[in-house]
Design a protein around this motif. Structure first.
Motif, PDB file in Angstrom:
ATOM      1  N   VAL A   1      11.536   6.475   0.821  1.00 24.79           N
ATOM      2  CA  VAL A   1      12.022   5.333   1.526  1.00 24.79           C
ATOM      3  C   VAL A   1      11.720   5.746   2.993  1.00 24.79           C
ATOM      4  O   VAL A   1      11.880   6.993   3.290  1.00 24.79           O
ATOM      5  CB  VAL A   1      13.974   5.310   1.630  1.00 24.79           C
ATOM      6  N   SER A   2      11.385   4.615   3.664  1.00 23.14           N
ATOM      7  CA  SER A   2      10.863   5.279   4.993  1.00 23.14           C
ATOM      8  C   SER A   2      11.200   3.968   5.936  1.00 23.14           C
ATOM      9  O   SER A   2      10.796   2.840   5.757  1.00 23.14           O
ATOM     10  CB  SER A   2       9.439   5.380   5.220  1.00 23.14           C
ATOM     11  N   LEU A   3      11.970   4.423   7.086  1.00 23.73           N
ATOM     12  CA  LEU A   3      12.223   3.118   8.045  1.00 23.73           C
ATOM     13  C   LEU A   3      11.809   3.744   9.178  1.00 23.73           C
ATOM     14  O   LEU A   3      11.905   4.916   9.686  1.00 23.73           O
ATOM     15  CB  LEU A   3      13.764   3.292   7.977  1.00 23.73           C
ATOM     16  N   GLY A   4      11.238   2.654   9.947  1.00 27.65           N
ATOM     17  CA  GLY A   4      10.747   3.223  11.322  1.00 27.65           C
ATOM     18  C   GLY A   4       9.280   2.846  11.607  1.00 27.65           C
ATOM     19  O   GLY A   4       8.293   3.473  12.229  1.00 27.65           O
ATOM     20  N   CYS A   5       8.776   1.795  11.217  1.00 27.47           N
ATOM     21  CA  CYS A   5       7.525   0.785  11.392  1.00 27.47           C
ATOM     22  C   CYS A   5       7.566  -0.331  11.987  1.00 27.47           C
ATOM     23  O   CYS A   5       7.939  -1.156  11.342  1.00 27.47           O
ATOM     24  CB  CYS A   5       6.573   1.055   9.877  1.00 27.47           C
TER      25      CYS A   5
ATOM     26  N   ALA B   1       6.536   4.442  -5.516  1.00 21.85           N
ATOM     27  CA  ALA B   1       6.991   3.246  -4.808  1.00 21.85           C
ATOM     28  C   ALA B   1       7.635   3.649  -3.699  1.00 21.85           C
ATOM     29  O   ALA B   1       8.512   4.201  -3.438  1.00 21.85           O
ATOM     30  CB  ALA B   1       7.612   2.451  -5.876  1.00 21.85           C
ATOM     31  N   LEU B   2       7.218   2.748  -2.299  1.00 22.31           N
ATOM     32  CA  LEU B   2       7.779   3.017  -1.057  1.00 22.31           C
ATOM     33  C   LEU B   2       8.925   1.904  -1.074  1.00 22.31           C
ATOM     34  O   LEU B   2       8.814   0.708  -1.244  1.00 22.31           O
ATOM     35  CB  LEU B   2       6.870   2.847  -0.081  1.00 22.31           C
ATOM     36  N   ALA B   3      10.122   2.104  -0.573  1.00 21.87           N
ATOM     37  CA  ALA B   3      10.899   0.948   0.000  1.00 21.87           C
ATOM     38  C   ALA B   3      11.045   1.054   1.382  1.00 21.87           C
ATOM     39  O   ALA B   3      11.126   2.172   2.038  1.00 21.87           O
ATOM     40  CB  ALA B   3      12.459   1.276  -0.628  1.00 21.87           C
TER      41      ALA B   3
ATOM     42  N   LYS C   1       4.444  -4.270   7.735  1.00 18.61           N
ATOM     43  CA  LYS C   1       3.320  -3.476   7.945  1.00 18.61           C
ATOM     44  C   LYS C   1       3.241  -2.307   7.210  1.00 18.61           C
ATOM     45  O   LYS C   1       2.363  -1.990   6.589  1.00 18.61           O
ATOM     46  CB  LYS C   1       3.068  -3.102   9.539  1.00 18.61           C
ATOM     47  N   ALA C   2       4.379  -1.620   6.815  1.00 23.54           N
ATOM     48  CA  ALA C   2       4.261  -0.379   6.130  1.00 23.54           C
ATOM     49  C   ALA C   2       4.230  -0.718   4.639  1.00 23.54           C
ATOM     50  O   ALA C   2       3.346   0.007   3.910  1.00 23.54           O
ATOM     51  CB  ALA C   2       5.807   0.209   6.155  1.00 23.54           C
ATOM     52  N   CYS C   3       4.767  -1.878   4.259  1.00 29.03           N
ATOM     53  CA  CYS C   3       4.384  -2.302   2.888  1.00 29.03           C
ATOM     54  C   CYS C   3       2.841  -2.389   2.503  1.00 29.03           C
ATOM     55  O   CYS C   3       2.244  -2.231   1.500  1.00 29.03           O
ATOM     56  CB  CYS C   3       5.035  -3.688   2.497  1.00 29.03           C
TER      57      CYS C   3
ATOM     58  N   LYS D   1       3.340   1.176  -4.939  1.00 31.96           N
ATOM     59  CA  LYS D   1       4.150   0.034  -5.108  1.00 31.96           C
ATOM     60  C   LYS D   1       5.151  -0.203  -3.888  1.00 31.96           C
ATOM     61  O   LYS D   1       5.402   0.710  -3.339  1.00 31.96           O
ATOM     62  CB  LYS D   1       4.851  -0.020  -6.609  1.00 31.96           C
ATOM     63  N   THR D   2       5.612  -1.535  -3.713  1.00 33.32           N
ATOM     64  CA  THR D   2       6.447  -1.487  -2.618  1.00 33.32           C
ATOM     65  C   THR D   2       7.785  -2.351  -2.857  1.00 33.32           C
ATOM     66  O   THR D   2       7.671  -3.097  -3.575  1.00 33.32           O
ATOM     67  CB  THR D   2       5.674  -2.101  -1.201  1.00 33.32           C
ATOM     68  N   LEU D   3       8.573  -2.179  -2.179  1.00 31.85           N
ATOM     69  CA  LEU D   3       9.948  -2.777  -2.165  1.00 31.85           C
ATOM     70  C   LEU D   3      10.452  -3.260  -0.664  1.00 31.85           C
ATOM     71  O   LEU D   3      10.773  -2.362   0.003  1.00 31.85           O
ATOM     72  CB  LEU D   3      11.155  -2.078  -2.805  1.00 31.85           C
ATOM     73  N   PHE D   4      10.146  -4.392  -0.315  1.00 37.51           N
ATOM     74  CA  PHE D   4      10.554  -4.757   1.067  1.00 37.51           C
ATOM     75  C   PHE D   4      12.001  -5.056   1.038  1.00 37.51           C
ATOM     76  O   PHE D   4      12.811  -5.867   0.352  1.00 37.51           O
ATOM     77  CB  PHE D   4       9.558  -6.190   1.325  1.00 37.51           C
ATOM     78  N   LEU D   5      12.777  -3.955   2.081  1.00 39.64           N
ATOM     79  CA  LEU D   5      14.273  -4.108   2.219  1.00 39.64           C
ATOM     80  C   LEU D   5      14.413  -5.112   3.292  1.00 39.64           C
ATOM     81  O   LEU D   5      14.318  -4.863   4.616  1.00 39.64           O
ATOM     82  CB  LEU D   5      14.538  -2.848   2.701  1.00 39.64           C
TER      83      LEU D   5
END
Ligand code: F3S
Length: 390
Positions: A290-294, A363-365, A370-372, A382-386
């Motif tokens: 999980v990454s927040l801050g983009c 997989a990134l959440a 942009k991060a996705c 793979k991505t999960l858009f929060l």
């Protein structure tokens, strides 16, 4: 291209070989784009900082400029690096990568560039005023500078931004000129715009429609937008549309001087929902990062995350990416302690796109469109858009 005596002297090597090389880059760029002259810049932001993108050739280029005596003539800051410069071990960055990354930072430092590595320089002291000519590289920051601040920048590559820093000049073309700042398309937004992530989805929806023409959008139907929402929108619009400028009446400073173009398109709630859904292809169970801050978080965003994490434990690798000055404020205010107690990591100076993490996760959440985009395109995640659900 016309040059002053001082500029001509730089080109002929009177200020050393690094400045000469920089002037050669600017002269070539000016010729390609038909600029008639160079103009002074007051601020620079240099991308191409992560060793993951630069590689050995990029590091050698920077070292050569630094060894050649290149010195920044104006305020210049850096885009995110491939790691937290101080706490890279905590992010699992290999020591050999860290050694190369520190050499990159050292080269910039020797050139007098401020080694604040962030894509939100406008939050931490590199804040140009309306009408200032600047040379920035990072696409979301360029869009923010042009649209929200009313400063003037083309989307520079790393070498051309660095050349602008070393000479204090940039070629006068593109978004430095009035005629190129006029809108070419009216975009009527007929959708609920309340959460930050709505602005990420909107940037994708509009961006994909203007990608081919690169028309500057004049956007109606948005009454209010916070700093965080505009920051999110800029990142998404630049990523999906290659846009570096837009106007929103009542919100951005040049909108009042523009007329709404006759050519128009409408973005409906259905368009926004399609954009939102298209950003996810992973299930919650698959997410291992999980990454927040983009783009990099504001202090208010860090505070909100700390409030949400207080007393809880994260169960996946969890990064919160921001600039070092914002992290230092978060330290002082106790947010960092809450976040790390929950098992998350504050990753300053870097982000999930420029760090060398390919192959580490599946997989990134993320709450960033942009991060996705880059998680899939650069790292094959793979991505999960929060996003907010209503
Ligand atoms: Fe910034 Fe990295 Fe996103 S540079 S805009 S956090 S991809």
């Amino acid at each position: 291209m016309k040059m002053s005596d001082e500029e001509r002297a730089m080109l002929e090597g009177a200020r050393g070989r690094a400045t000469q090389k920089a002037m050669q880059i600017l002269a070539a760029l000016g010729t390609i784009y038909g600029a008639e002259s160079l103009i002074p810049v007051t601020s620079v932001q240099v991308a191409g900082v992560s060793y993951d993108n630069l590689g050995e050739a990029g590091l050698a280029f920077l070292a050569e400029i630094a060894d050649g005596g290149g010195k920044s003539q104006v305020l210049a800051t850096l885009n995110p690096a491939g790691m937290d410069i101080e706490s890279w071990q905590a992010l699992g960055i290999p020591p050999d990568f860290a050694e190369k990354q520190l050499r990159v930072i050292d080269a910039f430092s020797r050139m007098g560039v401020q080694t604040t590595c962030t894509c939100t320089p406008y939050l931490v002291g590199n804040l140009p005023a309306f009408g200032e000519h600047i040379a920035w590289s990072e696409s979301s920051a360029v869009c923010y500078a042009n649209a929200v601040l009313g400063a003037r920048s083309n989307r520079e590559g790393g070498p051309s931004a660095l050349a602008a820093a070393l000479t204090g000049r940039t070629p006068d073309y593109g978004l430095h000129r009035d005629e190129n700042r006029q809108p070419g398309l009216t975009v009527a937004v007929k959708a609920r715009m309340s959460e930050n992530t709505d602005f990420g989805s909107l940037g994708k929806a509009i961006g994909e429609k203007i990608q081919a023409t690169k028309a500057v959008p004049y956007i109606t139907g948005i009454d209010t937008a916070s700093l965080e929402q505009l920051k999110t929108f800029c990142a998404s619009l630049a990523t999906y549309g290659g846009a570096a400028l837009f106007h929103i009446p009542g919100i951005t400073p040049e909108a009042g001087t523009c007329k709404a173009p006759a050519e128009s398109l409408t973005i409906t709630q259905a368009d926004l929902d399609i954009a939102t859904r298209s950003l996810s292809d992973a299930s919650e169970d698959e997410v291992d990062f999980v990454s927040l801050g983009c783009p990099h978080l504001t202090l208010a965003e860090v505070a909100r995350i700390a409030a949400l994490l207080e007393g809880k434990r994260v169960t996946r690798e969890f990064w919160i990416t921001t600039s070092r000055p914002v992290k230092q404020m978060a330290d002082q205010l106790g947010y960092s302690r809450i976040i790390t107690a929950a098992g998350a990591k504050i990753a300053a100076d870097t982000c999930c796109v420029v760090a060398p993490i390919q192959g580490r996760f599946t997989a990134l959440a993320a709450d960033s469109a942009k991060a996705c985009y880059y998680a899939a395109g650069k790292n094959n995640f793979k991505t999960l858009f929060l996003h907010s659900t209503r």
